[in-house]
Enzyme design. Structure first.
Site, short mmCIF file in Angstrom:
data_model
loop_
_atom_site.label_atom_id
_atom_site.label_comp_id
_atom_site.label_asym_id
_atom_site.label_seq_id
_atom_site.Cartn_x
_atom_site.Cartn_y
_atom_site.Cartn_z
N GLU A 1 12.17 -2.67 1.81
CA GLU A 1 10.98 -1.75 1.01
C GLU A 1 10.05 -0.50 1.60
OE1 GLU A 1 8.51 -5.26 1.11
OE2 GLU A 1 9.91 -6.70 0.84
N CYS B 1 -22.38 9.90 -0.69
CA CYS B 1 -23.83 9.59 -0.18
C CYS B 1 -23.26 8.27 1.42
CB CYS B 1 -24.85 8.90 -0.91
SG CYS B 1 -26.21 9.36 -0.29
N TYR C 1 -1.03 5.69 -1.44
CA TYR C 1 -2.20 5.56 -0.75
C TYR C 1 -3.01 6.17 -1.08
CZ TYR C 1 0.98 1.52 1.07
OH TYR C 1 2.03 0.98 1.32
#
Length: 421
Positions: free
Chosen positions: A274, A345, A374
């Site tokens: 995978e 921020c 990702y």
């Protein structure tokens, strides 16, 4: 535009017929760029990992679910893993059929399990409790189970997915309870799967866990799918000369393990891997623009529009990404230690701390290497920032938009009492 510190992308002709400057001018900044040729090459490398005719490569969709990339991955003959209804929808739109999809889920509702049974041929759950839930919606059905080998691997504790300190998998002490749940709902266990972790560069823990899974499979007659998981690493420290995972050596040892198992047991089923990160990480460079530079005490800060809403890995995992710098002008700027930050921020909005790079200036373009896994998949609208566009450099070097940038209208459209503009 004079390029400085761009030898890696230049060696691959990564941007095809375009330059980073042209791409950001045409599509905005920040911007994810993908290279089709590199993506296809990684898919093909995975298919040659083993000579076993029953090896099946299932791309892990969570690494990057861009619809256009999924179509390329399907064209290269890979199957796919899904772990949410959204991923199922993308895979079906990309042309994957039920037989091409394995649904590997974690702590989900019965309704989701029922949908997975309708839209994929193989569904894997990772607890006795979830076997019970599966049995309630699909009594008498076929099921896979995720087991925990007690061996973990990965570059950070948060990506180790086996062993004692993880939520995943059924431990051997629960195997009798698993068998009882299977009997209770007349379920047929057709496969076992595991995943030891992500981004390993040493294959030994993976091979050790694979050997454990093969021994475990012998405890469950009727198994026809043995899924070893993924996690194959890619070299993120390219400018330091980090070597890639030796896929040839890894494949030789992996091949021998599978062959010995078939010879010893007469196993006639399939093996599955995978890989997600390995498939897509290196096919992307994330581009952003320098908007400010300053010194705070001894620290030289380079302020960019690549906040952790755009690339979360450095903030979440202390992940390292090599940086390139593409500059305007022809002046020669010496290297210096700089900390590259984003526009969120938060003090933790640090892309790269204490890096030696050519001195950055306002207007320069920063390139973040190996951003395909990702990256956009984990992006968000934190601070109500807009998620970036994605562009594909096609095999012929041309470029095309494969995902548009968010708009303010997208942010407002989720509020039904106001609606979109």
């Amino acid at each position: 535009m004079m390029l400085s510190r761009n030898t890696y992308s230049a060696s691959l002709d990564f941007f095809g017929q375009s330059t980073p400057e042209e791409l950001t001018e045409n599509f905005g900044s920040p911007l994810y760029i993908y290279n089709e040729n590199i993506l296809r090459a990684r898919c093909r490398a995975l298919k040659t990992l083993s000579t076993d005719p029953g090896l099946k490569v299932c791309y892990s969709t969570k690494a990057n679910g861009n619809l256009h990339l999924l179509r390329i991955i399907r064209e290269e003959g890979l199957s796919a893993d899904a772990m949410s209804p959204g991923e199922l929808a993308l895979l079906r739109r990309a042309g994957f059929s039920n037989k091409d999809i394995c649904y590997v889920c974690n702590n989900v509702a019965g309704e989701e399990l029922a949908q997975a049974c309708r839209e994929s041929d193989h569904v894997s759950v990772d607890s006795v409790s979830q076997i019970e839930s599966f049995g309630q919606v699909n009594p008498g059905g076929e099921i896979m189970a995720r087991v925990n080998p007690g061996i973990g691997a990965g570059h950070h504790d948060k990506v180790v997915t086996a062993g004692k300190n993880t939520k995943f998998g059924i431990v051997p002490d629960d195997f009798d309870n698993m068998r009882e749940a299977l009997r209770k709902y007349r379920l047929k266990l057709i496969g076992l799967n595991q995943h030891v972790g992500s981004l390993f560069m040493d294959p030994e823990p993976y091979l050790e866990a694979a050997a454990w899974l093969l021994r475990t499979a012998e405890l469950f007659p009727g198994i026809r799918l043995i899924d070893f998981g993924g996690g194959f690493g890619t070299p993120y420290h390219k400018y330091a000369g980090e070597k890639a995972l030796d896929m040839k050596k890894f494949g030789t040892e992996f091949d021998a393990l599978l062959s010995a198992f078939r010879a010893r047991t007469g196993y006639g089923g399939s093996f599955i891997i995978e890989p997600g990160r390995y498939t897509v990480a290196e096919c992307s460079v994330l581009l952003g623009r320098v908007h400010a530079v300053k010194n705070n005490g001894p620290v030289r800060y380079v302020g960019t529009d690549i906040g952790f809403n755009v690339l979360a890995r450095p903030m979440i995992y202390d992940a390292f990404h090599d940086l390139e710098l593409y500059r305007r002008g022809t002046e020669d700027r010496p290297p210096m230690v700089q900390t590259v930050v984003g526009n969120i921020c938060e003090t933790g909005d640090v892309l790269a701390a204490g890096r030696e790079l050519p001195e950055a200036a306002v207007g320069d373009i920063v390139g973040v290497l190996d951003a395909g896994a990702y990256g956009h998949a984990m992006s968000s609208n934190y601070n109500q920032r807009l998620r970036p566009a994605e562009v594909l450099i096609a095999a012929d070097g041309s470029c095309r938009l494969i995902r548009r940038r968010d708009t303010v209208e997208d942010l407002l459209a989720v509020y039904p009492e106001f609606g979109a503009f």
